[in-house]
Write an enzyme that holds these catalytic residues in place. Structure first.
Site, PDB file in Angstrom:
ATOM      1  N   HIS A  99      -8.869  -4.324  -1.212  1.00  0.00           N
ATOM      2  CA  HIS A  99      -7.560  -3.782  -0.885  1.00  0.00           C
ATOM      3  C   HIS A  99      -6.801  -4.642   0.130  1.00  0.00           C
ATOM      4  O   HIS A  99      -7.291  -4.885   1.226  1.00  0.00           O
ATOM      5  CB  HIS A  99      -7.729  -2.375  -0.319  1.00  0.00           C
ATOM      6  CG  HIS A  99      -6.436  -1.647  -0.112  1.00  0.00           C
ATOM      7  ND1 HIS A  99      -5.602  -1.313  -1.153  1.00  0.00           N
ATOM      8  CD2 HIS A  99      -5.829  -1.201   0.999  1.00  0.00           C
ATOM      9  CE1 HIS A  99      -4.548  -0.680  -0.676  1.00  0.00           C
ATOM     10  NE2 HIS A  99      -4.646  -0.599   0.631  1.00  0.00           N
TER      11      HIS A  99
ATOM     12  N   ASP B 222     -10.759  -3.135  -5.143  1.00  0.00           N
ATOM     13  CA  ASP B 222     -10.270  -2.168  -4.163  1.00  0.00           C
ATOM     14  C   ASP B 222     -11.246  -1.006  -3.984  1.00  0.00           C
ATOM     15  O   ASP B 222     -11.601  -0.341  -4.941  1.00  0.00           O
ATOM     16  CB  ASP B 222      -8.906  -1.626  -4.621  1.00  0.00           C
ATOM     17  CG  ASP B 222      -8.092  -1.034  -3.489  1.00  0.00           C
ATOM     18  OD1 ASP B 222      -8.691  -0.389  -2.604  1.00  0.00           O
ATOM     19  OD2 ASP B 222      -6.867  -1.210  -3.488  1.00  0.00           O
TER      20      ASP B 222
ATOM     21  N   SER C  44       0.827  -1.194   0.000  1.00  0.00           N
ATOM     22  CA  SER C  44       0.000   0.000   0.000  1.00  0.00           C
ATOM     23  C   SER C  44       0.876   1.265   0.000  1.00  0.00           C
ATOM     24  O   SER C  44       1.766   1.364  -0.836  1.00  0.00           O
ATOM     25  CB  SER C  44      -0.950  -0.075   1.190  1.00  0.00           C
ATOM     26  OG  SER C  44      -2.093   0.656   0.933  1.00  0.00           O
TER      27      SER C  44
END
Ligand code: NAG
Ligand code: NAG
Ligand code: NAG
Ligand code: NAG
Ligand code: NAG
Length: 340
Positions: free
Chosen positions: A295, A240, A117
């Site tokens: 995600h 996501d 991330s």
């Protein structure tokens, strides 16, 4: 507050006795390159999930030295630093630490890098700005390379998150916010007429506009250093809903009005090669991947395949690493508390 659910991870891997596919063409005696890992927002370097990823890397490539990047040796301060701080300063500190670690930087050692991330774009920025490290493969999962168009919604009890986002509200472009709130330093606003970064963003961005070389004066070193990678592998997550827009993980531009996605190969930053992406693409080093799910719902098979394909010892060729590795496994894991 959601806790990391990586705990059953290794036990599961052992129970399934998963085969190692994609054996890389390397000499069996060569030792694996060291691996640095940068965690995501709200996570900490000493979290169980991170150690398990490190152990998995060492299972796939026995003998791997894995270094989880930290801003502070104190895990709780490290976690706070994912929300608060000056990103340029943080990355400079990491550069100094890595440059003086004898296990990472002796005798011209090359290293591999794995970013989760926001840790993904921070590693990318590190590679561009840190003169003394040499990275072979960079792999990023669910990163925000082209910035975020919106700040995430915080959970009811995510006090760190609420504190940070609260300070940003209405003040995103002030010098204080751009020097102290981490996610604001990769917030990006576009001019809908030109499709490029807005004037306010270009003037005020504390970090992203610089490392993406979006300003008129380009730093040629950024392009040279990133362009020297052997592999830059970018995963986005198909479902996501945390990264807005999710295509940011591929450096794509999304028109906020009609949702049209302009892939990086059709962008000015690629045509003029501001940071070396075109150079990487032309030598077959730029890899676009999509993982199923939301995600950071990382699948263990996918991590294994990725480690086997891109990390490990020095290799003479990359044959066999470009086959699609869409993972079909159902055992998904969540890294980090906030997932960004
Ligand atoms: C440095 O690396 C080279 C080749 O990788 C090796 O031959 C040499 O012995 C190393 N030197 C030291 C001091 O480790
Ligand atoms: C962040 O730190 C860098 C150097 O470490 C400094 O040049 C920059 O002005 C700082 N940014 C802000 C907005 O204070
Ligand atoms: C967008 O860019 C155009 C062309 O450069 C400029 O005229 C306009 O003022 C910009 N809009 C905003 C909101 O900055
Ligand atoms: C974004 O979409 C709107 C609506 O379709 C369009 O008017 C505008 O020109 C688009 N912007 C760019 C940069 O393509
Ligand atoms: C985007 O670039 C590709 C080549 O990379 C080209 O085939 C395609 O026509 C371009 N699309 C647009 C909308 O410009």
């Amino acid at each position: 507050m959601r806790l990391t659910t990586l705990a059953p991870f290794l036990a599961l891997a052992l129970a399934l006795g998963l085969p190692l596919t994609l054996a890389a063409p390397t000499s069996p005696s060569a030792s694996p390159l060291p691996l640095i890992i940068w965690h995501g927002l709200g996570d900490r370097y000493d979290a169980d999930g991170l150690s398990q990823v490190a152990e998995l890397a060492a299972q796939v490539h026995p003998g791997s030295y894995v270094y989880p990047i930290r801003i502070s040796e104190d895990g709780s301060d490290d976690q706070k630093a994912t929300f608060f701080g000056n990103l340029t300063t943080q990355i400079n500190t990491v550069c100094t630490t890595l440059s003086t670690d004898p296990l990472l930087n002796s005798n011209h050692t090359r290293i591999d890098a794995l970013g989760f991330s926001q840790g993904g774009q921070f590693l990318r920025g590190l590679i561009e700005t840190c003169p003394s490290i040499r990275v072979r493969s960079l792999v990023t999962f669910g990163s925000q390379h082209n910035g975020i168009a919106k700040f995430q919604t915080c959970g009811t009890w995510d006090l760190l998150c609420k504190g940070a986002v609260g300070l940003v509200r209405g003040n995103a472009w002030t010098a204080w916010v751009q020097g102290n709130i981490v996610p604001a330093q990769y917030y990006r606003e576009i001019n809908e007429t030109t499709g490029e970064g807005s004037e306010t963003y270009l003037d005020s961005s504390g970090w992203l506009a610089d490392v993406n070389n979006e300003r008129d004066v380009k730093n040629a070193k950024y392009k040279e250093r990133l362009g020297a990678l052997e592999r830059f592998v970018m995963y986005i997550f198909s479902e996501d809903k945390t990264v807005i827009p999710k295509e940011s993980g591929w450096f794509a531009e999304v028109n906020a009005t009609d949702g049209t996605v302009t892939q990086v190969r059709n962008r000015t930053m690629y045509a003029e090669d501001w940071i070396g992406l075109r150079r990487l693409d032309e030598k077959g080093a730029l890899v676009f991947r999509e993982a199923p799910g939301e995600h950071m719902r990382l699948d263990e098979d996918l991590l294994r395949e990725t480690f086997a394909a891109y990390f490990g010892p020095e290799r003479e060729s990359w044959d066999g690493t470009e086959t699609e590795t869409t993972s079909g496994g159902e055992d998904q894991v969540v890294l980090g508390l906030y997932e960004l």
